[in-house]
Design a protein around this motif. Sequence first.
Motif, mmCIF file in Angstrom:
data_model
loop_
_atom_site.group_PDB
_atom_site.id
_atom_site.type_symbol
_atom_site.label_atom_id
_atom_site.label_comp_id
_atom_site.label_asym_id
_atom_site.label_seq_id
_atom_site.Cartn_x
_atom_site.Cartn_y
_atom_site.Cartn_z
ATOM 1 N N UNK A 135 0.786 -1.234 0.000
ATOM 2 C CA UNK A 135 0.000 0.000 0.000
ATOM 3 C C UNK A 135 0.815 1.279 0.000
ATOM 4 N N UNK A 136 2.086 1.219 0.411
ATOM 5 C CA UNK A 136 2.827 2.462 0.585
ATOM 6 C C UNK A 136 2.974 3.234 -0.728
ATOM 7 N N UNK A 137 3.304 2.533 -1.795
ATOM 8 C CA UNK A 137 3.435 3.224 -3.087
ATOM 9 C C UNK A 137 2.111 3.861 -3.506
ATOM 10 N N UNK A 138 1.022 3.119 -3.314
ATOM 11 C CA UNK A 138 -0.274 3.657 -3.705
ATOM 12 C C UNK A 138 -0.704 4.795 -2.786
ATOM 13 N N UNK A 139 -0.326 4.698 -1.494
ATOM 14 C CA UNK A 139 -0.664 5.782 -0.568
ATOM 15 C C UNK A 139 0.066 7.063 -0.954
ATOM 16 N N UNK A 140 1.353 6.926 -1.300
ATOM 17 C CA UNK A 140 2.119 8.098 -1.723
ATOM 18 C C UNK A 140 1.496 8.699 -2.977
ATOM 19 N N UNK A 141 1.149 7.835 -3.927
ATOM 20 C CA UNK A 141 0.523 8.327 -5.158
ATOM 21 C C UNK A 141 -0.804 9.015 -4.847
ATOM 22 N N UNK A 142 -1.584 8.411 -3.958
ATOM 23 C CA UNK A 142 -2.883 8.994 -3.584
ATOM 24 C C UNK A 142 -2.701 10.355 -2.911
ATOM 25 N N UNK A 143 -1.746 10.438 -1.963
ATOM 26 C CA UNK A 143 -1.535 11.695 -1.262
ATOM 27 C C UNK A 143 -0.999 12.786 -2.208
ATOM 28 N N UNK A 144 -0.152 12.372 -3.127
ATOM 29 C CA UNK A 144 0.345 13.357 -4.102
ATOM 30 C C UNK A 144 -0.795 13.876 -4.970
ATOM 31 N N UNK A 145 -1.708 12.952 -5.323
ATOM 32 C CA UNK A 145 -2.871 13.372 -6.114
ATOM 33 C C UNK A 145 -3.753 14.331 -5.326
ATOM 34 N N UNK A 146 -3.987 14.007 -4.041
ATOM 35 C CA UNK A 146 -4.793 14.893 -3.192
ATOM 36 C C UNK A 146 -4.114 16.252 -3.048
#
Length: 358
Positions: free
Chosen positions: A203-214
């Motif tokens: 999940x960490x890669x996807x969390x970083x991507x999600x937070x960058x998108x937000x």
Amino acid sequence: MNDLQERRIQVDEQRSNVRKQRQQIENLEGAAKRRLGGLERNIQFTEGQIMENEVKLKQANQTLQKIEADLTVAETAYKEKQSNTVARLRVLQRQRESSTWIVLLQSQSIEELLERRYRLQQVYKADRKSLLALKTEKEEISDKKLLAEIQKNQIALLSEQLQYQKANYKAQASVQAELVTRLKTDRRALEAAEQQLSQEANNLSSIIAQRLGEQQVAFRSGTPGYQRILGTGQLVRPVVGPVTSNFGYRIHPVLGGRRFHAGTDFGAPTGAPIFAADSGTVIVAEWYGGYGNTVIVDHGNGLTTLYGHCSELYVTVGQGVQRGQTIAAIGSTGLSTGPHLHFEVRQQGEPVDPLAYL
């Protein structure tokens, strides 16, 4: 996709190692429980032996008291008889030259003289026999007393040995009980770690991507509290302290086995300041599973830094930070063996060697 597939393979390997480690701990726990049961049985058996010996020791003491009482009576009688006999023998000895001859000369015939002489000899012989009998009796009672003392000492020594053995068994049982408890705790930690490693790594890669998108959405919409700050790409050391574990595969200090270490660890005392390695925007400032209290800073161009196991967090999501600014404090939260900083550098969400950027 290839990088993610490779990462998933690494995660599967880590999860398999955790399962093996958990099985080893379960085996150790079972062995410890069996040893504990054996020690408890030994304690019960030893307690029974101690009780039996206490009864024997009590009986030996009673026997010894009776023998001592008999010896006192015998010694008193012996001394009295000895005194009387010796006094009489001394009188007879003093009178031997005169009295003996007077007794003999008063005989009316040779037969009477011989008879009187024989009786005098028998008196002397009886006195000597009486003294020897008293002496023998005293020696026998003394021997019995010595044997009773030896028996008493042997039983007391055995009881002392059994008490020591019982204390030793109890100490071993206490150690085994603590081991069982610790192994249970370790097993639960490994079970939790198995789930955390799988979930967090995925999940960490996807969390970083999600937070960058937000963050991008917040920047475009002008959401208050979000500051767009870019870094230089040249990082500084995030803490004052030595490197204690490098990036790459290593033997995990908690879970054991060869595992991939996605960052670099720095040793430092609890509460020591953690500095932002470069300017950027905070995208994570919260508890994150095995990482404990965690801060992730976006420096732009797909570069992010992660600061794990913090005791305190001094920043919030959306906050802009400058290079060298204090953002957290050293701690040992999450899956950690002691106070230190776990520092990661990620490019497009994937971990890279931090020392290449410092």
